[in-house]
Write a protein that holds these residues in place. Sequence first.
Motif, PDB file in Angstrom:
ATOM      1  N   TRP A 195       0.682  -1.822  -0.214  1.00 28.96           N
ATOM      2  CA  TRP A 195       0.081   0.029   0.284  1.00 28.96           C
ATOM      3  C   TRP A 195       0.978   1.110  -0.052  1.00 28.96           C
ATOM      4  CZ3 TRP A 195      -2.951  -3.501   3.603  1.00 28.96           C
ATOM      5  CH2 TRP A 195      -3.375  -3.985   2.649  1.00 28.96           C
ATOM      6  N   GLU A 196       1.852   0.924  -0.367  1.00 34.41           N
ATOM      7  CA  GLU A 196       2.908   2.543  -0.707  1.00 34.41           C
ATOM      8  C   GLU A 196       2.845   3.163   0.838  1.00 34.41           C
ATOM      9  OE1 GLU A 196       1.365   4.288  -3.777  1.00 34.41           O
ATOM     10  OE2 GLU A 196       3.355   3.172  -5.059  1.00 34.41           O
ATOM     11  N   LYS A 197       2.703   2.195   2.201  1.00 35.29           N
ATOM     12  CA  LYS A 197       3.463   2.968   3.750  1.00 35.29           C
ATOM     13  C   LYS A 197       4.220   3.136   3.822  1.00 35.29           C
ATOM     14  CE  LYS A 197      -2.361   1.539   4.312  1.00 35.29           C
ATOM     15  NZ  LYS A 197      -2.616   3.037   4.503  1.00 35.29           N
ATOM     16  N   GLU A 198       4.854   3.587   5.368  1.00 41.28           N
ATOM     17  CA  GLU A 198       6.074   2.944   5.531  1.00 41.28           C
ATOM     18  C   GLU A 198       6.228   2.481   6.904  1.00 41.28           C
ATOM     19  OE1 GLU A 198       8.995   6.337   9.120  1.00 41.28           O
ATOM     20  OE2 GLU A 198       7.419   7.067   6.519  1.00 41.28           O
ATOM     21  N   ALA A 199       6.788   1.014   6.397  1.00 41.51           N
ATOM     22  CA  ALA A 199       6.874  -0.412   7.618  1.00 41.51           C
ATOM     23  C   ALA A 199       7.086   0.541   9.000  1.00 41.51           C
ATOM     24  CB  ALA A 199       7.633  -0.988   7.354  1.00 41.51           C
ATOM     25  N   GLY A 200       7.659   1.175   9.205  1.00 46.08           N
ATOM     26  CA  GLY A 200       7.923   1.454  10.774  1.00 46.08           C
ATOM     27  C   GLY A 200       6.819   1.750  11.807  1.00 46.08           C
ATOM     28  N   ALA A 201       5.590   2.371  10.838  1.00 43.63           N
ATOM     29  CA  ALA A 201       4.794   3.407  11.766  1.00 43.63           C
ATOM     30  C   ALA A 201       3.673   2.649  11.507  1.00 43.63           C
ATOM     31  CB  ALA A 201       4.384   4.287  10.990  1.00 43.63           C
ATOM     32  N   TYR A 202       3.752   1.214  11.433  1.00 41.82           N
ATOM     33  CA  TYR A 202       2.715   0.277  11.939  1.00 41.82           C
ATOM     34  C   TYR A 202       2.431  -0.306  12.745  1.00 41.82           C
ATOM     35  CZ  TYR A 202       1.266   3.092   7.905  1.00 41.82           C
ATOM     36  OH  TYR A 202       0.341   4.274   6.811  1.00 41.82           O
ATOM     37  N   VAL A 203       1.219  -1.005  12.751  1.00 43.88           N
ATOM     38  CA  VAL A 203       1.125  -2.207  13.817  1.00 43.88           C
ATOM     39  C   VAL A 203       0.565  -3.144  12.752  1.00 43.88           C
ATOM     40  CG1 VAL A 203       2.440  -1.657  15.925  1.00 43.88           C
ATOM     41  CG2 VAL A 203      -0.413  -1.522  15.955  1.00 43.88           C
ATOM     42  N   LEU A 204       0.162  -5.030  13.262  1.00 41.88           N
ATOM     43  CA  LEU A 204      -0.856  -5.563  12.889  1.00 41.88           C
ATOM     44  C   LEU A 204      -2.005  -5.620  14.134  1.00 41.88           C
ATOM     45  CD1 LEU A 204       0.924  -7.990  10.455  1.00 41.88           C
ATOM     46  CD2 LEU A 204      -0.744  -6.303  10.116  1.00 41.88           C
ATOM     47  N   ARG A 205      -3.426  -5.563  13.780  1.00 45.52           N
ATOM     48  CA  ARG A 205      -4.114  -5.968  15.348  1.00 45.52           C
ATOM     49  C   ARG A 205      -4.983  -7.552  14.107  1.00 45.52           C
ATOM     50  NH1 ARG A 205     -10.178  -5.309  15.818  1.00 45.52           N
ATOM     51  NH2 ARG A 205     -10.438  -5.034  13.766  1.00 45.52           N
ATOM     52  N   TYR A 206      -5.607  -8.603  15.292  1.00 40.98           N
ATOM     53  CA  TYR A 206      -5.000  -9.816  15.200  1.00 40.98           C
ATOM     54  C   TYR A 206      -6.613  -9.991  16.709  1.00 40.98           C
ATOM     55  CZ  TYR A 206      -6.324 -14.942  15.164  1.00 40.98           C
ATOM     56  OH  TYR A 206      -5.569 -15.859  14.863  1.00 40.98           O
ATOM     57  N   GLY A 207      -7.443  -9.617  15.858  1.00 45.84           N
ATOM     58  CA  GLY A 207      -8.589  -9.563  17.029  1.00 45.84           C
ATOM     59  C   GLY A 207      -8.494  -8.668  17.675  1.00 45.84           C
ATOM     60  N   LYS A 208      -8.236  -8.683  19.271  1.00 49.69           N
ATOM     61  CA  LYS A 208      -7.863  -8.100  20.471  1.00 49.69           C
ATOM     62  C   LYS A 208      -6.427  -7.921  20.371  1.00 49.69           C
ATOM     63  CE  LYS A 208     -11.878  -9.229  23.317  1.00 49.69           C
ATOM     64  NZ  LYS A 208     -12.768  -9.855  24.110  1.00 49.69           N
ATOM     65  N   LYS A 209      -5.945  -8.600  19.309  1.00 58.70           N
ATOM     66  CA  LYS A 209      -3.526  -8.197  19.690  1.00 58.70           C
ATOM     67  C   LYS A 209      -3.147  -7.523  19.009  1.00 58.70           C
ATOM     68  CE  LYS A 209      -3.375 -13.575  21.458  1.00 58.70           C
ATOM     69  NZ  LYS A 209      -3.162 -15.028  20.539  1.00 58.70           N
ATOM     70  N   VAL A 210      -2.853  -7.234  19.743  1.00 61.54           N
ATOM     71  CA  VAL A 210      -1.108  -6.230  18.559  1.00 61.54           C
ATOM     72  C   VAL A 210      -0.146  -7.469  18.810  1.00 61.54           C
ATOM     73  CG1 VAL A 210       0.387  -4.665  19.231  1.00 61.54           C
ATOM     74  CG2 VAL A 210      -1.438  -4.323  21.088  1.00 61.54           C
ATOM     75  N   LEU A 211       0.501  -7.058  17.396  1.00 59.28           N
ATOM     76  CA  LEU A 211       1.164  -8.126  16.321  1.00 59.28           C
ATOM     77  C   LEU A 211       2.152  -7.087  16.017  1.00 59.28           C
ATOM     78  CD1 LEU A 211      -0.679 -10.726  14.810  1.00 59.28           C
ATOM     79  CD2 LEU A 211      -0.405 -10.990  16.613  1.00 59.28           C
ATOM     80  N   ARG A 212       3.612  -7.486  16.811  1.00 60.50           N
ATOM     81  CA  ARG A 212       4.425  -6.646  16.022  1.00 60.50           C
ATOM     82  C   ARG A 212       5.779  -6.500  16.294  1.00 60.50           C
ATOM     83  NH1 ARG A 212       3.572  -1.207  19.656  1.00 60.50           N
ATOM     84  NH2 ARG A 212       4.464  -0.154  18.154  1.00 60.50           N
ATOM     85  N   GLY A 213       7.025  -6.337  15.374  1.00 64.46           N
ATOM     86  CA  GLY A 213       8.790  -7.041  15.920  1.00 64.46           C
ATOM     87  C   GLY A 213       8.504  -8.542  15.696  1.00 64.46           C
ATOM     88  N   GLN A 214       9.756  -9.159  16.230  1.00 65.09           N
ATOM     89  CA  GLN A 214       9.830 -10.725  15.377  1.00 65.09           C
ATOM     90  C   GLN A 214       9.232 -12.164  15.980  1.00 65.09           C
ATOM     91  OE1 GLN A 214      12.469 -10.407  12.937  1.00 65.09           O
ATOM     92  NE2 GLN A 214      12.600  -8.571  13.500  1.00 65.09           N
TER      93      GLN A 214
END
Lengths: 338, 80
Positions: B37-56
């Motif tokens: 989507w031509e966005k800057e990766a470092g400025a986003y997180v993923l939402r999985y239902g109620k959970k936050v997904l990020r990092g390694q």
Amino acid sequence: MNPDVRKLLDMLEETVDGIDDEARIKLLPIITGFVNDLKRDIGRVMKLKADKRLRDLEMSLDLKYRKKISNIKLSDIPEEVVAEIRQMCELELASKYRELEIQSANITGAGEKPVSETGPKVEETLDDAADAQNSSDASSATQGQVVAAPVEKRSFSKVKHNLRLCRAKRASSESSPTDEELPVLMPIEPVELYFRSQAFRAMMEHCIDIGKRELEALGFLLGDHFTHEGDVYTVVEEVVTSELDSSIISVKIKDFTPMFERMHEIEKAGKDFILVGWYHSHPGHTCFLSPTDVDTQKRMFRKDYHAAVVVDPVNSEVKSFKLGKGEDYREISYGVYR
Amino acid sequence: MTIRITIRDADTGSKVEMDLEEDNSIEETIESAASYWEKEAGAYVLRYGKKVLRGQTTIGMSAIRDGDLLELIPDPEGGY
């Protein structure tokens, strides 16, 4: 002053007798939003009169709130009052629509373009004519004729100058000379951002609450967007926030979990919203987009429907912005609906 | 083992399907979606239902299953 506006101010005065500071902070943005709505609606039919009336209204409100600041107390925002005011104004607006439709019909019927240049007198004439129209008990048709006669003889150049923004908007789609002669029917400025009242209140309460600790607040605006006749409208249905990493000059989300729990609830309720923008607060620093804010907007909220709302809970100020074409950002009008 | 997930862009509502391996990290997943989507990766997180997904964290460790929906959420910063 128009008796209805006088009545409205009296009613507000009674209401704000005894409002506490917190309620006042909550109330002011709602009234501001309402006045923005009113400006838009009234502006479509009677800009010249509306501007003066709204200036009076805003000035009076401002004076009254400042005057009462030391001894006000009210436990909640008086939504019934806002509803009553809205109803009152809608009635007046409907009446003005009828009057101006007749006035417009008469001007159109005259069939001649104005010729002489009289500058500011045009405004006076229009105002005077409208005043005469307001105070007359004669039939509507007679009122329309009274207004149309002096207007027809005078140049609209001054009016055109005052309404140049509105005219530019219409110029692309309408060009007949008759339309040129109807500046009172032109809009002032569109409201581009609409808040559901609960969402607006939640945002304000959040900013006020965090502001008490001299910290910045931040959250997302959830909702949808619409396009009508080329204009983009953003509608905020919900606001969500989370645990923040905040100071008096900066704010970031520390933990997304509370926000995601709320977004999950909204999703489970069958609501399919997108992020239509974000809000944050500048406690005591007035409302604008700082370089950091502009950077965030450009990186993450680049669509034409994406809004940035800034709240200053200390100065009871709320402003909304979108990215501009050419410049960094531009302020946009917002409204609150129920 | 490959799983197919859908990622929704929270800003626009648009979606993209991605095939992921269990050992792909969340960070890699965000980078791929952000790049799409031509966005800057470092400025986003993923939402999985109620959970936050990020990092390694890897896809395998985060309990994501075939067919799941994740949402790409911005991580904004405000400042005076």
